[in-house]
Design a protein around this motif. Structure first.
Motif, PDB file in Angstrom:
ATOM      1  N   GLY A  12       0.813  -1.207   0.000  1.00 21.63           N
ATOM      2  CA  GLY A  12       0.000   0.000   0.000  1.00 21.63           C
ATOM      3  C   GLY A  12       0.844   1.253   0.000  1.00 21.63           C
ATOM      4  N   ALA A  13       2.121   1.112  -0.339  1.00 23.04           N
ATOM      5  CA  ALA A  13       3.032   2.254  -0.364  1.00 23.04           C
ATOM      6  C   ALA A  13       3.929   2.146  -1.592  1.00 23.04           C
ATOM      7  CB  ALA A  13       3.871   2.303   0.919  1.00 23.04           C
ATOM      8  N   VAL A  14       4.415   3.298  -2.052  1.00 27.50           N
ATOM      9  CA  VAL A  14       5.226   3.342  -3.269  1.00 27.50           C
ATOM     10  C   VAL A  14       6.708   3.076  -2.976  1.00 27.50           C
ATOM     11  CG1 VAL A  14       5.975   4.799  -5.191  1.00 27.50           C
ATOM     12  CG2 VAL A  14       3.617   4.934  -4.376  1.00 27.50           C
ATOM     13  N   LEU A  15       7.202   3.578  -1.832  1.00 30.49           N
ATOM     14  CA  LEU A  15       8.632   3.469  -1.536  1.00 30.49           C
ATOM     15  C   LEU A  15       9.127   2.024  -1.494  1.00 30.49           C
ATOM     16  CD1 LEU A  15      11.268   4.890  -0.921  1.00 30.49           C
ATOM     17  CD2 LEU A  15      10.615   4.938   1.509  1.00 30.49           C
ATOM     18  N   PRO A  16       8.437   1.105  -0.789  1.00 28.13           N
ATOM     19  CA  PRO A  16       8.923  -0.284  -0.805  1.00 28.13           C
ATOM     20  C   PRO A  16       8.945  -0.878  -2.205  1.00 28.13           C
ATOM     21  CG  PRO A  16       7.293   0.025   0.925  1.00 28.13           C
ATOM     22  CD  PRO A  16       7.259   1.267   0.079  1.00 28.13           C
ATOM     23  N   ALA A  17       7.956  -0.507  -3.020  1.00 21.10           N
ATOM     24  CA  ALA A  17       7.917  -1.001  -4.397  1.00 21.10           C
ATOM     25  C   ALA A  17       9.117  -0.504  -5.180  1.00 21.10           C
ATOM     26  CB  ALA A  17       6.618  -0.564  -5.068  1.00 21.10           C
ATOM     27  N   ALA A  18       9.438   0.786  -5.017  1.00 17.90           N
ATOM     28  CA  ALA A  18      10.571   1.365  -5.736  1.00 17.90           C
ATOM     29  C   ALA A  18      11.885   0.733  -5.279  1.00 17.90           C
ATOM     30  CB  ALA A  18      10.604   2.875  -5.531  1.00 17.90           C
ATOM     31  N   VAL A  19      12.028   0.509  -3.970  1.00 17.98           N
ATOM     32  CA  VAL A  19      13.261  -0.082  -3.438  1.00 17.98           C
ATOM     33  C   VAL A  19      13.442  -1.504  -3.957  1.00 17.98           C
ATOM     34  CG1 VAL A  19      14.399  -0.905  -1.342  1.00 17.98           C
ATOM     35  CG2 VAL A  19      13.346   1.364  -1.384  1.00 17.98           C
ATOM     36  N   LEU A  20      12.366  -2.307  -3.909  1.00 12.75           N
ATOM     37  CA  LEU A  20      12.452  -3.685  -4.386  1.00 12.75           C
ATOM     38  C   LEU A  20      12.792  -3.731  -5.879  1.00 12.75           C
ATOM     39  CD1 LEU A  20       9.481  -5.498  -2.598  1.00 12.75           C
ATOM     40  CD2 LEU A  20      11.919  -5.902  -2.275  1.00 12.75           C
ATOM     41  N   ALA A  21      12.141  -2.865  -6.652  1.00 12.10           N
ATOM     42  CA  ALA A  21      12.396  -2.842  -8.091  1.00 12.10           C
ATOM     43  C   ALA A  21      13.837  -2.430  -8.376  1.00 12.10           C
ATOM     44  CB  ALA A  21      11.417  -1.898  -8.780  1.00 12.10           C
ATOM     45  N   CYS A  22      14.327  -1.419  -7.667  1.00 12.21           N
ATOM     46  CA  CYS A  22      15.709  -0.956  -7.887  1.00 12.21           C
ATOM     47  C   CYS A  22      16.723  -2.033  -7.510  1.00 12.21           C
ATOM     48  CB  CYS A  22      15.967   0.320  -7.093  1.00 12.21           C
ATOM     49  SG  CYS A  22      15.142   1.787  -7.765  1.00 12.21           S
ATOM     50  N   LEU A  23      16.473  -2.750  -6.429  1.00 17.93           N
ATOM     51  CA  LEU A  23      17.385  -3.823  -6.033  1.00 17.93           C
ATOM     52  C   LEU A  23      17.380  -4.950  -7.064  1.00 17.93           C
ATOM     53  CD1 LEU A  23      16.706  -4.005  -2.185  1.00 17.93           C
ATOM     54  CD2 LEU A  23      18.758  -3.154  -3.317  1.00 17.93           C
ATOM     55  N   THR A  24      16.202  -5.246  -7.610  1.00 18.32           N
ATOM     56  CA  THR A  24      16.099  -6.276  -8.636  1.00 18.32           C
ATOM     57  C   THR A  24      16.849  -5.845  -9.895  1.00 18.32           C
ATOM     58  OG1 THR A  24      13.940  -6.929  -7.775  1.00 18.32           O
ATOM     59  CG2 THR A  24      14.504  -7.685  -9.979  1.00 18.32           C
ATOM     60  N   VAL A  25      16.680  -4.589 -10.279  1.00 17.34           N
ATOM     61  CA  VAL A  25      17.412  -4.060 -11.435  1.00 17.34           C
ATOM     62  C   VAL A  25      18.914  -4.164 -11.193  1.00 17.34           C
ATOM     63  CG1 VAL A  25      17.939  -1.956 -12.729  1.00 17.34           C
ATOM     64  CG2 VAL A  25      15.565  -2.524 -12.203  1.00 17.34           C
ATOM     65  N   ALA A  26      19.349  -3.878  -9.966  1.00 20.90           N
ATOM     66  CA  ALA A  26      20.776  -3.946  -9.643  1.00 20.90           C
ATOM     67  C   ALA A  26      21.319  -5.363  -9.802  1.00 20.90           C
ATOM     68  CB  ALA A  26      21.011  -3.439  -8.223  1.00 20.90           C
ATOM     69  N   VAL A  27      20.534  -6.363  -9.378  1.00 27.49           N
ATOM     70  CA  VAL A  27      20.956  -7.758  -9.531  1.00 27.49           C
ATOM     71  C   VAL A  27      21.139  -8.099 -11.011  1.00 27.49           C
ATOM     72  CG1 VAL A  27      20.240 -10.168  -9.259  1.00 27.49           C
ATOM     73  CG2 VAL A  27      19.934  -8.558  -7.366  1.00 27.49           C
ATOM     74  N   PHE A  28      20.155  -7.737 -11.823  1.00 23.55           N
ATOM     75  CA  PHE A  28      20.232  -8.055 -13.249  1.00 23.55           C
ATOM     76  C   PHE A  28      21.329  -7.249 -13.944  1.00 23.55           C
ATOM     77  CE2 PHE A  28      16.017  -9.797 -12.460  1.00 23.55           C
ATOM     78  CZ  PHE A  28      16.032 -10.941 -13.240  1.00 23.55           C
ATOM     79  N   ALA A  29      21.521  -6.002 -13.501  1.00 26.59           N
ATOM     80  CA  ALA A  29      22.556  -5.167 -14.114  1.00 26.59           C
ATOM     81  C   ALA A  29      23.943  -5.759 -13.898  1.00 26.59           C
ATOM     82  CB  ALA A  29      22.503  -3.757 -13.535  1.00 26.59           C
ATOM     83  N   THR A  30      24.108  -6.522 -12.822  1.00 28.79           N
ATOM     84  CA  THR A  30      25.381  -7.188 -12.563  1.00 28.79           C
ATOM     85  C   THR A  30      25.574  -8.405 -13.464  1.00 28.79           C
ATOM     86  OG1 THR A  30      25.290  -6.470 -10.247  1.00 28.79           O
ATOM     87  CG2 THR A  30      26.775  -8.293 -10.770  1.00 28.79           C
ATOM     88  N   VAL A  31      24.459  -9.081 -13.761  1.00 28.65           N
ATOM     89  CA  VAL A  31      24.517 -10.344 -14.487  1.00 28.65           C
ATOM     90  C   VAL A  31      24.492 -10.163 -16.005  1.00 28.65           C
ATOM     91  CG1 VAL A  31      23.221 -12.464 -14.952  1.00 28.65           C
ATOM     92  CG2 VAL A  31      23.498 -11.653 -12.599  1.00 28.65           C
ATOM     93  N   VAL A  32      23.678  -9.232 -16.483  1.00 26.07           N
ATOM     94  CA  VAL A  32      23.430  -9.100 -17.924  1.00 26.07           C
ATOM     95  C   VAL A  32      24.713  -8.911 -18.744  1.00 26.07           C
ATOM     96  CG1 VAL A  32      22.413  -7.566 -19.669  1.00 26.07           C
ATOM     97  CG2 VAL A  32      21.031  -8.420 -17.783  1.00 26.07           C
ATOM     98  N   PRO A  33      25.685  -8.077 -18.308  1.00 22.61           N
ATOM     99  CA  PRO A  33      26.904  -7.949 -19.118  1.00 22.61           C
ATOM    100  C   PRO A  33      27.618  -9.278 -19.362  1.00 22.61           C
ATOM    101  CG  PRO A  33      26.787  -6.173 -17.526  1.00 22.61           C
ATOM    102  CD  PRO A  33      25.696  -7.128 -17.173  1.00 22.61           C
TER     103      PRO A  33
END
Length: 207
Positions: free
Chosen positions: A106-127
């Protein structure tokens, strides 16, 4: 990062990605019960509903991507359908789904944090994945990378196939991998019930 990775190295990197995402999921489950929403009840409910919609989009989108790639990632360079506008549409739909999962608080901040952390994981792997694909497909893949963005879609490059070779088992597996996203709704509703009953203290009320 100029060395070419083998398929074995690529599979190892993918296993590490899955392990990192599992750790992230466990951490989220440990923290989110203590997070409350500072929004009004109407906004809170609206964010939850929007999040459910995003998770459904993610599951549907991942199934759509599987129609095209169908377990052929290392056997053929797929450049049509969703892969004609984004090199990693499966991952893009994962980001959307994780953001929707976070909105179940019911809040935006946790969603943004989770999404950013997920992006960070993939950004490490994709290269590393791209290094392996460059070694497998050579100049064809380099040309593809120059034309199609890594994540955010460029719809002007859309191309489709007249015929698809579909592997039903891969589609089912891809959808099954994403279905746990929908468990976020009953789980977060249970946490909210426990908070309202005073059994869990919502230490953080955030937007």
């Amino acid at each position: 990062m100029t060395a070419i990775l083998t398929e074995e190295h690529l599979r190892l990197v993918q296993r590490l990605r899955k392990a990192a995402l599992l750790i992230l999921a466990v951490a989220a489950i440990a923290v989110l019960p203590f997070v409350g929403s500072a929004w009004s009840e109407a906004v809170h409910d609206g964010l939850e509903t929007f999040g459910i919609g995003l998770m459904i989009v993610a599951i549907t989108g991942r199934a759509w991507c599987s129609l095209y790639i169908g377990g052929r990632k290392l056997r053929a360079l797929v450049t049509t359908g969703p892969y004609s506008v984004s090199r990693n549409p499966l991952y893009l739909f994962t980001f959307i789904g994780v953001f929707g999962l976070g909105l179940q608080t019911g809040a935006v901040l946790p969603a943004a944090v989770l999404a950013c952390l997920t992006v960070a994981v993939f950004a490490t792997v994709v290269p590393y994945e791209e290094l392996a694909l460059r070694g497998i497909f050579g100049p064809e893949y380099i040309t593809y990378c120059a034309r199609v963005p890594r994540y955010w879609p460029r719809f002007s490059t859309w191309q489709d196939s007249k015929r698809l070779e579909v592997e039903p088992a891969t589609i089912v597996r891809t959808v099954a991998d994403a279905l746990p996203l929908l468990l976020a709704y009953p789980v977060m509703e249970a946490f909210e019930y426990l908070q309202n009953a005073g059994l869990i203290d919502a230490a953080f009320a955030i937007y």
